[in-house]
Design a protein around this motif. Structure first.
Motif, PDB file in Angstrom:
ATOM      1  N   SER A   4       0.850  -1.187   0.000  1.00 63.04           N
ATOM      2  CA  SER A   4       0.000   0.000   0.000  1.00 63.04           C
ATOM      3  C   SER A   4       0.888   1.240   0.000  1.00 63.04           C
ATOM      4  N   GLU A   5       0.265   2.388  -0.220  1.00 60.51           N
ATOM      5  CA  GLU A   5       1.029   3.637  -0.248  1.00 60.51           C
ATOM      6  C   GLU A   5       1.694   3.899   1.107  1.00 60.51           C
ATOM      7  N   TYR A   6       0.978   3.616   2.179  1.00 61.49           N
ATOM      8  CA  TYR A   6       1.522   3.801   3.528  1.00 61.49           C
ATOM      9  C   TYR A   6       2.717   2.879   3.749  1.00 61.49           C
ATOM     10  N   GLU A   7       2.577   1.616   3.354  1.00 58.41           N
ATOM     11  CA  GLU A   7       3.674   0.661   3.532  1.00 58.41           C
ATOM     12  C   GLU A   7       4.901   1.056   2.713  1.00 58.41           C
ATOM     13  N   GLN A   8       4.680   1.578   1.520  1.00 57.02           N
ATOM     14  CA  GLN A   8       5.798   2.029   0.697  1.00 57.02           C
ATOM     15  C   GLN A   8       6.526   3.195   1.356  1.00 57.02           C
ATOM     16  N   ARG A   9       5.765   4.147   1.925  1.00 55.45           N
ATOM     17  CA  ARG A   9       6.377   5.288   2.617  1.00 55.45           C
ATOM     18  C   ARG A   9       7.195   4.818   3.815  1.00 55.45           C
ATOM     19  N   GLU A  12      10.406   3.121   2.591  1.00 54.48           N
ATOM     20  CA  GLU A  12      11.373   4.117   2.130  1.00 54.48           C
ATOM     21  C   GLU A  12      12.016   4.837   3.306  1.00 54.48           C
TER      22      GLU A  12
END
Length: 121
Positions: A4-9, A12
């Motif tokens: 998900s976008e949160y997991e990617q952030r 990173e």
């Protein structure tokens, strides 16, 4: 399944934080041990095994013990080989120094507390 976008952030951010840790960076920058040393140690272990077998066949305990010592010494010699160090990758580490002074776990705890206070968890 993609992240998900949160997991990617979060991933990173963790990668950035791990990159700013000077102790981890120096440990990861070390080169591997020379292979020649492992080859010679392998020959030493095989020679020691041969001596152990010779001691068992001739029923001389001292020869068997000597063979075991040769095997053990060869294995230890391979494992304690000094690793050559690699030069630091970039001079830009001084910018991330402020974060590194706090410590990785301290920053993670602070980040967790902020998220808990904001209701993200």
């Amino acid at each position: 399944m993609p992240l998900s976008e949160y997991e990617q952030r979060v991933l990173e951010q963790l990668e950035r934080d791990l990159g700013s840790d000077p102790k981890l960076g120096s440990a990861m920058a070390r080169a591997s041990r020379p292979r020649g040393r492992y080859v010679w140690a392998g020959f030493g272990v095989v020679a020691g095994l041969g001596i152990v077998v010779t001691g068992a066949v001739t029923q001389l305990v001292i020869v068997g013990i000597a063979g075991f010592v040769v095997m053990l010494a060869a294995a230890i010699w391979a494992l304690i080989a000094p690793r050559p160090t690699v030069a630091p990758q970039s001079p830009g580490r001084a910018a991330g120094r402020r974060k590194a002074d706090k410590g990785f776990m301290t920053r993670m705890e602070e980040r967790f507390e902020r998220r808990r206070e904001q209701g993200d968890l």
